[in-house]
Motif scaffolding. Sequence first.
Motif, PDB file in Angstrom:
ATOM      1  N   VAL A 105       1.068  -1.036   0.078  1.00 23.19           N
ATOM      2  CA  VAL A 105       0.335   0.623   0.311  1.00 23.19           C
ATOM      3  C   VAL A 105       0.702   1.365  -0.139  1.00 23.19           C
ATOM      4  CG1 VAL A 105      -1.950   1.063   1.123  1.00 23.19           C
ATOM      5  CG2 VAL A 105      -2.040  -1.122   0.967  1.00 23.19           C
ATOM      6  N   VAL A 106       1.892   1.275   0.492  1.00 24.42           N
ATOM      7  CA  VAL A 106       2.727   2.100   1.097  1.00 24.42           C
ATOM      8  C   VAL A 106       3.520   2.955  -0.044  1.00 24.42           C
ATOM      9  CG1 VAL A 106       4.701   3.698   1.219  1.00 24.42           C
ATOM     10  CG2 VAL A 106       3.017   2.266   3.543  1.00 24.42           C
ATOM     11  N   GLY A 137       1.811   7.498  -6.537  1.00 21.62           N
ATOM     12  CA  GLY A 137       1.189   7.883  -7.072  1.00 21.62           C
ATOM     13  C   GLY A 137      -0.486   7.088  -7.177  1.00 21.62           C
ATOM     14  N   GLN A 138      -0.313   6.059  -7.734  1.00 23.12           N
ATOM     15  CA  GLN A 138      -1.785   5.341  -8.170  1.00 23.12           C
ATOM     16  C   GLN A 138      -2.640   4.596  -7.235  1.00 23.12           C
ATOM     17  OE1 GLN A 138       0.921   1.735  -8.797  1.00 23.12           O
ATOM     18  NE2 GLN A 138       2.158   2.502 -10.746  1.00 23.12           N
ATOM     19  N   LEU A 139      -2.365   5.225  -5.540  1.00 19.32           N
ATOM     20  CA  LEU A 139      -3.761   5.211  -4.771  1.00 19.32           C
ATOM     21  C   LEU A 139      -3.696   6.216  -3.532  1.00 19.32           C
ATOM     22  CD1 LEU A 139      -5.241   3.219  -3.304  1.00 19.32           C
ATOM     23  CD2 LEU A 139      -3.595   2.901  -1.612  1.00 19.32           C
ATOM     24  N   ASP A 140      -5.107   7.190  -3.651  1.00 18.81           N
ATOM     25  CA  ASP A 140      -5.316   8.074  -3.315  1.00 18.81           C
ATOM     26  C   ASP A 140      -5.578   7.890  -1.498  1.00 18.81           C
ATOM     27  OD1 ASP A 140      -4.876  10.861  -2.327  1.00 18.81           O
ATOM     28  OD2 ASP A 140      -6.754  11.733  -3.710  1.00 18.81           O
ATOM     29  N   LEU A 141      -5.315   8.168  -0.322  1.00 17.82           N
ATOM     30  CA  LEU A 141      -5.790   7.165   0.062  1.00 17.82           C
ATOM     31  C   LEU A 141      -6.252   8.778   1.710  1.00 17.82           C
ATOM     32  CD1 LEU A 141      -2.737   4.882   2.056  1.00 17.82           C
ATOM     33  CD2 LEU A 141      -5.523   4.747   0.511  1.00 17.82           C
ATOM     34  N   THR A 142      -6.467  10.260   1.298  1.00 18.13           N
ATOM     35  CA  THR A 142      -6.330  11.435   1.851  1.00 18.13           C
ATOM     36  C   THR A 142      -7.967  11.172   2.214  1.00 18.13           C
ATOM     37  OG1 THR A 142      -6.879  12.506  -0.669  1.00 18.13           O
ATOM     38  CG2 THR A 142      -5.126  12.893   0.256  1.00 18.13           C
ATOM     39  N   ARG A 143      -8.961  10.392   0.998  1.00 12.56           N
ATOM     40  CA  ARG A 143     -10.264  10.178   1.506  1.00 12.56           C
ATOM     41  C   ARG A 143     -10.562   9.702   2.495  1.00 12.56           C
ATOM     42  NH1 ARG A 143     -13.777   7.639  -3.071  1.00 12.56           N
ATOM     43  NH2 ARG A 143     -15.553   7.311  -1.755  1.00 12.56           N
ATOM     44  N   TYR A 144     -10.038   8.052   2.326  1.00 14.43           N
ATOM     45  CA  TYR A 144      -9.876   7.599   4.453  1.00 14.43           C
ATOM     46  C   TYR A 144      -9.358   8.199   5.617  1.00 14.43           C
ATOM     47  CZ  TYR A 144     -11.567   4.600   0.274  1.00 14.43           C
ATOM     48  OH  TYR A 144     -12.594   4.405  -0.912  1.00 14.43           O
TER      49      TYR A 144
END
Length: 61
Positions: A38-39, A45-52
């Motif tokens: 995940v890190v 830049g393939q995963l955006d976790l700001t929403r969670y």
Amino acid sequence: MSPTIVGLFTGLLLGLAWVIGGFDAFVGTALLGAVGFVVGKVVAGQLDLTRYLGGSRRDER
């Protein structure tokens, strides 16, 4: 490196952790591997976790 080769090495390393350290080491190794995956996705830049994670979005005006 192809995903097949990465999966093969991951399976081999998890198997070694299980044989050497028992089931607890196997689960710990698998959990740390998932966190590392995940890190890596976030850094690439393939995963955006700001929403969670409760991050705020910038309002562009």
